[in-house]
Design an enzyme around this catalytic site. Sequence first.
Site, PDB file in Angstrom:
ATOM      1  N   GLU A 190      36.327  49.306  62.747  1.00  0.00           N
ATOM      2  CA  GLU A 190      35.330  48.778  61.827  1.00  0.00           C
ATOM      3  C   GLU A 190      34.139  48.254  62.653  1.00  0.00           C
ATOM      4  O   GLU A 190      33.164  48.949  62.802  1.00  0.00           O
ATOM      5  CB  GLU A 190      35.938  47.682  60.953  1.00  0.00           C
ATOM      6  N   GLU A 221      41.092  36.702  59.577  1.00  0.00           N
ATOM      7  CA  GLU A 221      40.349  37.285  58.462  1.00  0.00           C
ATOM      8  C   GLU A 221      40.860  36.766  57.123  1.00  0.00           C
ATOM      9  O   GLU A 221      40.102  36.589  56.185  1.00  0.00           O
ATOM     10  CB  GLU A 221      40.505  38.811  58.506  1.00  0.00           C
TER      11      GLU A 221
HETATM   12  C1  BGC Z   1      35.181  43.643  56.560  1.00  0.00           C
HETATM   13  C2  BGC Z   1      34.620  42.351  56.067  1.00  0.00           C
HETATM   14  C3  BGC Z   1      33.558  42.678  55.090  1.00  0.00           C
HETATM   15  C4  BGC Z   1      34.224  43.343  53.946  1.00  0.00           C
HETATM   16  C5  BGC Z   1      33.372  43.646  52.771  1.00  0.00           C
HETATM   17  C6  BGC Z   1      35.818  44.326  55.399  1.00  0.00           C
HETATM   18  O1  BGC Z   1      36.431  45.492  55.721  1.00  0.00           O
HETATM   19  O2  BGC Z   1      36.018  43.484  57.634  1.00  0.00           O
HETATM   20  O3  BGC Z   1      34.526  41.348  56.892  1.00  0.00           O
HETATM   21  O4  BGC Z   1      32.701  41.669  54.752  1.00  0.00           O
HETATM   22  O5  BGC Z   1      34.920  44.489  54.345  1.00  0.00           O
HETATM   23  O6  BGC Z   1      34.017  43.268  51.704  1.00  0.00           O
END
Ligand code: BGC
Length: 880
Positions: free
Chosen positions: A516, A777
């Site tokens: 990501e 997270e």
């Molecule tokens: C990310 C987040 C991001 C989100 C959006 C995720 O996959 O890691 O931090 O803000 O997607 O909803």
Amino acid sequence: MSDKLTKMILAMIGFALTSCAVLKDIGITSSMVTVKELRCEYRVNPLGIDVSKPRLSWNMQSNERGQMQTAYQILIASTERLLDLDVGNLWDSGKIDSQQSNQVVYAGKPLIPRARCYWKVRIWDKSGKISAWSKPSFWTMGLLSAWDWQGKWIGHDAERSDSNIGKDKVKPISDDKLILPPPSYLRKNFAVDRTVKNAMVYASALGLYELHINGKRVGDDYFTPGWTDYPTRVYYQTYEVTDMINKGDNAVGAILADGWYAGYVGFGQKRENYGSEPRLLMQLKVEYADGGKEVISTDKSWKAAYGPIVEADFQMGETYDAPKEMPGWDTRDFNDSIWNAVAVTENVNTKVQAYPGVPVKKIMEIRPIKRTQPKEGIYVFDMGQNFAGCIELKVRGKAGTKVVLRFAEVLNPDGTIYTKNLRLARCTDTYILKGNGREVWQPRFTFHGFRYVEVTGYPSQPGLDDITGIVIHSDTPQVGSFECSNPMVNQLYSNIVWSQRSNFIEVPTDCPQRDERLGWMGDAQIFIRTATYNMDVAAFFTKWLVDIEDAQSEKGAFPDVAPRKIALGDGTAAWGDAGVICPWTIYQVYGDKRVIERHYDSMKKWIAYLKANSENLLRPATGYGDWVAIGEETPKDVIATAYFAYSTKLLSKMADAIGKKEDAKDFEILFEQIKEAFSKAYVSEDGKIEGDTQTCYCLGLYFDLLPAEKRQAAAEHLVEAIKRRNWHLSTGFVGLSYLLPTLTQTGNLDIAYRLLNNDTFPSWGYSIKNGSTTIWERWDGWTEEKGFQDPGMNSFNHYSFGSVGRWLFGTVAGIDTEGPGYKAISIRPSPGGDLTFARASYKSIYGEIVSDWNIKNNEFTLNVVVPVNTTATVYVQPKM
Ligand code: BGC
């Protein structure tokens, strides 16, 4: 706590300084104020500025309380010698009666490309005494326009073969079906026949480049030229290389890798997002002592080959085949006769500009704390800290031995590394030994997010000294420190800083480990205020704000990620709003009006977009909502409408700040209208907000969306919502950043402390109790009941929930700005919980601020430091 306040001792401390230079001005006694830390465009002695009127700032030190600048003089000269003689041939500002010592705009002669600007400052203090001149600083101008580029974009498009020399154009595919073409090595010899006075190199790439001259790496930056929307703009770096050039024969070379341009970016194993063939652009400008000039640039005379780096990718990792080394490839004696001709691209249609940010660098090293062997031949090193970067490996063994390094944030119960949450990122580095004694290796074009390193294939038993962690991130100097009497809160602060380190790598990313690593806008706007307390992020955000604007849609929608790749959504509440909240924060923290001016039109377009895409000023129920909230869902239209109002309000204030009074009024009126619509649609008579979640009360109260008479009731509903969850939080990314500030604002500091101190699920303390060294997270990233969360989305290094950092600084220690740029400071410590002391320092744009309090024997003591040329209001709670 207030009964503990029996006595308050307030000490304003300045730093003692003795420097006192002899002044040329006759009859004026010298000031004891020292002028120091001169910065140009937020950086110390930057090279290659292409802002035609750069902004200058300086700090001052004095041992006298209340010392102020009442006037300044800046001298800027084209040579050190002239500056030494006090001649400002580029600019002599004369005495300017002003307190301004930040964001002073250059007002001298027009600056030509590559100009060298040496400068110094002196000031008149509050009694009219003149300080000594500061030590000289300098900056150089960049190439300024496309006309100044003579180089061509070159690369190497040939297939890799065992002899390193390419033939046809086929991409190698590694065992696991990943496409990982090797980086190219590019080189050229050149002769210099006279004494060199100065040599500067300007370099850029579509891809990543590492430049070498005469066997040495140029500079120590990583991942240059950085990540941008390459078809729109690409940056170049400037390095001074005078000492690297020999009289006689020389060699210049570069390694060119895929990076963000052609490598894997984001989720879904997508590569070649901008192009498939990396390119290098370089120009070396040599000035001779006799006045002659020469330019060596990238063109068809260069040669190309593949070398020992056989794979290099951010997500997949790097493979180094040491037997393939080409000793001396970057020196003049190397024979490149069997190397290929380079491919030349005549025109690359993009803007090439000077890099406005701070480069990524190796920031520190970490030693492992433990080695285990969960299975035969498999060693696992615990670095003791989750972070982003790579490993330096030391090894001895037979040629051809393959040492494989894999990386993970956490372990399985059997002690092996847990990699499922990395998703499709391979995160594997491989080193193949050449077999001649001690070999030391570190990759160059990749980074991983990890605490644990698995080592296999090591020829003997690796020791703790054989593995060193290399912490890599954007070189944003640390400006904050925080400590208090609760060790758990200190660990939380450490986790916040480490998550910032791990994710401020060229752009503010969500996470550094899985497939990501994107510039997620929501995360960044949520965290930015905390980020500013931890590190000087002015130049870092100056750069990223341009990425945001470049990514804005025609219709005015800001993207979900900037640069806009892979996650292609836009117009999302709280994510797109980063386009307004981030410039606002940079203005607030650094007093920077230029970011407002620069991005004003795009911010206006965003508000127009939101308005056009709402019904009766209510925004649709789309977007990510209160992302990863736990056990409660806040209606998405409530969040979206609240942000619409908030961004409008901020833009009104920013319009006012840059003198657009009419706009300011219009946006203020629009804000009031949205507020009314919000109230009508979502706020009931008894002050309940639709959804009745912690987050909706935080937004309603913090964004000032409620009629005055309903605020108190709403604040009570917020407390109720927390009580309902047995005094625990339920917020996701969005609500959390306002939770403790809103509780504090509404007179519920005790509840804010209660949430801070919790260590039962869900809380920060829960993750800390379970060994976190960075911010998770998700609140339930790991729980006793369920173990790891779904590996589809479970990072252990995501800074969003670290947004509480600003409350530690701004409320616990109580350091904040009153108005833009910390010219006026407020110190309002708020002791609470069971804290007996808290101590924070923050180096603002004017210098260091300290708030340091403790409670001993019922006595409250506060020590405060504020910088010269600022005023501070200190608020202390009286004894009740
Ligand atoms: C990310 C987040 C991001 C989100 C959006 C995720 O996959 O890691 O931090 O803000 O997607 O909803």
